[in-house]
Design an enzyme around this catalytic site. Structure first.
Site, PDB file in Angstrom:
ATOM      1  N   LYS A 114       0.812  -1.219   0.000  1.00  0.00           N
ATOM      2  CA  LYS A 114       0.000   0.000   0.000  1.00  0.00           C
ATOM      3  C   LYS A 114       0.845   1.269   0.000  1.00  0.00           C
ATOM      4  O   LYS A 114       0.367   2.332  -0.371  1.00  0.00           O
ATOM      5  CB  LYS A 114      -0.953   0.011   1.199  1.00  0.00           C
ATOM      6  CG  LYS A 114      -2.065  -1.010   1.075  1.00  0.00           C
ATOM      7  CD  LYS A 114      -3.227  -0.676   1.982  1.00  0.00           C
ATOM      8  CE  LYS A 114      -4.406  -1.593   1.691  1.00  0.00           C
ATOM      9  NZ  LYS A 114      -5.521  -1.412   2.597  1.00  0.00           N
ATOM     10  N   LYS A 195      -5.097 -10.032  -6.293  1.00  0.00           N
ATOM     11  CA  LYS A 195      -6.279 -10.283  -5.450  1.00  0.00           C
ATOM     12  C   LYS A 195      -7.457  -9.427  -5.921  1.00  0.00           C
ATOM     13  O   LYS A 195      -7.249  -8.266  -6.303  1.00  0.00           O
ATOM     14  CB  LYS A 195      -5.886  -9.901  -4.012  1.00  0.00           C
ATOM     15  CG  LYS A 195      -6.941 -10.075  -2.980  1.00  0.00           C
ATOM     16  CD  LYS A 195      -6.477  -9.522  -1.627  1.00  0.00           C
ATOM     17  CE  LYS A 195      -6.705  -8.030  -1.529  1.00  0.00           C
ATOM     18  NZ  LYS A 195      -6.646  -7.494  -0.177  1.00  0.00           N
ATOM     19  N   LYS A 198     -11.485  -3.835  -4.292  1.00  0.00           N
ATOM     20  CA  LYS A 198     -12.192  -2.649  -4.764  1.00  0.00           C
ATOM     21  C   LYS A 198     -11.241  -1.483  -5.022  1.00  0.00           C
ATOM     22  O   LYS A 198     -11.626  -0.496  -5.643  1.00  0.00           O
ATOM     23  CB  LYS A 198     -13.254  -2.243  -3.752  1.00  0.00           C
ATOM     24  CG  LYS A 198     -14.614  -2.168  -4.393  1.00  0.00           C
ATOM     25  CD  LYS A 198     -15.618  -1.507  -3.529  1.00  0.00           C
ATOM     26  CE  LYS A 198     -16.233  -0.328  -4.251  1.00  0.00           C
ATOM     27  NZ  LYS A 198     -16.964   0.534  -3.326  1.00  0.00           N
TER      28      LYS A 198
HETATM   29  P1  TYM Z   1     -10.507  -6.120   4.392  1.00  0.00           P
HETATM   30  O1  TYM Z   1     -11.527  -5.109   4.736  1.00  0.00           O
HETATM   31  O2  TYM Z   1      -9.530  -5.815   3.319  1.00  0.00           O
HETATM   32  O3  TYM Z   1     -11.216  -7.473   3.992  1.00  0.00           O
HETATM   33  C1  TYM Z   1     -12.183  -8.088   4.833  1.00  0.00           C
HETATM   34  C2  TYM Z   1     -12.051  -9.594   4.733  1.00  0.00           C
HETATM   35  O4  TYM Z   1     -12.221 -10.017   3.380  1.00  0.00           O
HETATM   36  C3  TYM Z   1     -11.112 -10.833   2.989  1.00  0.00           C
HETATM   37  N1  TYM Z   1     -10.853 -10.593   1.563  1.00  0.00           N
HETATM   38  C4  TYM Z   1     -10.680 -11.580   0.657  1.00  0.00           C
HETATM   39  N2  TYM Z   1     -10.727 -12.910   0.774  1.00  0.00           N
HETATM   40  C5  TYM Z   1     -10.539 -13.636  -0.351  1.00  0.00           C
HETATM   41  N3  TYM Z   1     -10.295 -13.080  -1.568  1.00  0.00           N
HETATM   42  C6  TYM Z   1     -10.241 -11.747  -1.724  1.00  0.00           C
HETATM   43  N4  TYM Z   1     -10.021 -11.215  -2.914  1.00  0.00           N
HETATM   44  C7  TYM Z   1     -10.439 -10.928  -0.585  1.00  0.00           C
HETATM   45  N5  TYM Z   1     -10.465  -9.579  -0.379  1.00  0.00           N
HETATM   46  C8  TYM Z   1     -10.700  -9.404   0.935  1.00  0.00           C
HETATM   47  C9  TYM Z   1      -9.955 -10.348   3.855  1.00  0.00           C
HETATM   48  O5  TYM Z   1      -8.946 -11.318   3.966  1.00  0.00           O
HETATM   49  C10 TYM Z   1     -10.660 -10.067   5.171  1.00  0.00           C
HETATM   50  O6  TYM Z   1     -10.785 -11.245   5.920  1.00  0.00           O
HETATM   51  N6  TYM Z   1      -7.175  -5.657   8.065  1.00  0.00           N
HETATM   52  C11 TYM Z   1      -8.456  -6.208   7.731  1.00  0.00           C
HETATM   53  C12 TYM Z   1      -9.587  -5.704   8.596  1.00  0.00           C
HETATM   54  C13 TYM Z   1      -9.381  -5.905  10.070  1.00  0.00           C
HETATM   55  C14 TYM Z   1      -9.445  -7.151  10.751  1.00  0.00           C
HETATM   56  C15 TYM Z   1      -9.262  -6.837  12.117  1.00  0.00           C
HETATM   57  C16 TYM Z   1      -9.629  -8.461  10.321  1.00  0.00           C
HETATM   58  C17 TYM Z   1      -9.152  -4.944  10.997  1.00  0.00           C
HETATM   59  N7  TYM Z   1      -9.084  -5.499  12.246  1.00  0.00           N
HETATM   60  C18 TYM Z   1      -9.250  -7.840  13.067  1.00  0.00           C
HETATM   61  C19 TYM Z   1      -9.627  -9.462  11.295  1.00  0.00           C
HETATM   62  C20 TYM Z   1      -9.444  -9.154  12.647  1.00  0.00           C
HETATM   63  C21 TYM Z   1      -8.801  -5.807   6.297  1.00  0.00           C
HETATM   64  O7  TYM Z   1      -8.352  -4.809   5.803  1.00  0.00           O
HETATM   65  O8  TYM Z   1      -9.717  -6.594   5.710  1.00  0.00           O
END
Ligand code: TYM
Length: 329
Positions: A114, A195, A198
């Site tokens: 990022k 991956k 969005k």
């Molecule tokens: P975020 O918001 O990017 O994504 C949320 C969840 O969706 C999964 N995900 C995917 N899984 C499979 N294929 C994809 N293309 C794909 N895109 C997204 C992510 O792995 C995630 O599980 N840092 C985290 C948010 C967070 C969090 C936490 C998660 C903050 N605190 C505590 C778990 C526990 C994030 O940015 O996810």
């Protein structure tokens, strides 16, 4: 006290979430509510690590919470919160940032990706995993259902918790990542090496949970495929088709082999046409419930109730951490 294991997970408020979010994480969240004590969180503070418009952010936070309920989370069974409503997240993040190291934050793949090529990067983006560790550790979490991209962040959470426990005495449960066998990494429709996300500039590279049937069809029919015409699962040599097969199987529920069998002797065009219908059918009920939930005004009540319940758990953990560290409480 409940004997069930605790699950915690979070999602950034990107408004219309993607099929990757749904298949990689949300489906597991819904399944786990049957057997576990679940806390799920719209991580609005994490979203501030990159610039965003205030009015737009507000809408995205609400829409994300509504979409989680529409996807099947039962607000009577899970605790659904907005991160900034429970101030203990930030307070614990500071305590943990004095246990985490600069070196380990710099090694995080997501930070490297990022921040790459950016002239200015917020400090929040750098310390992002510490706030994520606080999210998880506050609730004495056993399992963290996430897609594969978040595995490193859950591992660093474990390391930070373990270091803290050794230094000050046992306070935190060490969490485990819970990653689905299939669908842990749904890839972009225009490039199977990336991956699905969005943040991709090309909106045809991802399907959102709120896309119309026409948009879904257009995006899937224009998805890249591989050379040849055989619908076969072979991630190494046929990465694009393998990704589409994974999506099909995760949405429709059949095994990959069965789906391969259904399309033996047929080309990519038939397969993609059916896949568009399968994805549309999967999302239709979510979209219908989303409309109803938004119209009902239910989200505000659910997240307020969630914050009240979450605080009860969070303040106990935070108090224990402060006491162990030697703060006067
Ligand atoms: P975020 O918001 O990017 O994504 C949320 C969840 O969706 C999964 N995900 C995917 N899984 C499979 N294929 C994809 N293309 C794909 N895109 C997204 C992510 O792995 C995630 O599980 N840092 C985290 C948010 C967070 C969090 C936490 C998660 C903050 N605190 C505590 C778990 C526990 C994030 O940015 O996810």
């Amino acid at each position: 006290m409940s004997q069930k294991k605790r699950v915690f997970s979070g999602i950034q408020p990107s408004g219309a979430l993607t099929l990757g979010n749904y298949l990689g994480a949300m489906k597991q969240w819904v399944a786990l509510q049957e057997t576990h004590d679940c806390v799920y969180c719209v991580v609005d503070l994490h979203a501030l690590t990159v610039p965003s418009d205030p009015d737009d952010l507000k809408k995205r936070i609400f829409d994300t919470a509504a979409l989680l309920i529409a996807s099947g989370l039962d607000p009577d069974r899970v605790i659904l919160i907005i991160q900034s409503h429970v101030h203990e997240h930030c307070e614990l993040a500071w305590l943990l940032s004095c246990t985490a190291t600069y070196g380990e934050m710099g090694r995080m793949t997501q930070f490297k990706e990022k921040s790459e090529g950016k002239e200015s990067v917020s400090l929040g983006l750098f310390t992002y995993p510490v706030l994520m560790a606080a999210d998880i550790l506050l609730y004495q979490t056993d399992l963290v259902p996430v897609g594969a991209d978040q595995k490193q962040h859950v591992e660093i959470t474990r390391d930070i918790a373990d270091r803290f426990n050794r230094r000050y005495g046992p306070v935190f449960t060490l969490p485990e990542p819970f990653i689905p066998e299939a669908g842990a990494r749904i890839m972009s429709l225009d490039d199977p090496t990336k991956k699905m996300s969005k943040s991709n500039q090309n909106p045809n590279s991802y399907v959102t949970l709120l896309d119309t049937p026409a948009a879904i069809r257009k995006k899937i029919l224009s998805a890249v495929t591989d050379s040849g015409r055989e619908v076969r699962y072979d991630p190494e040599n046929k990465a694009a088709v393998s990704n589409l097969l994974t999506i099909y199987s995760r949405c429709a529920g059949g095994s990959i082999e069965d789906i391969e069998g259904m399309y033996a002797g047929k080309g990519y065009a038939d397969f993609k046409k059916d896949l568009a219908a399968v994805v549309t059918d999967t999302l239709r009920p979510v979209q219908q419930r989303f409309e109803d939930i938004c119209a009902s005004g239910e989200v505000a009540r659910v997240v307020k109730d969630g914050a009240d319940k979450a605080r009860e758990i969070a303040r106990v953990t935070l108090g224990a951490a402060k006491e162990r560290i030697g703060l006067v409480i």
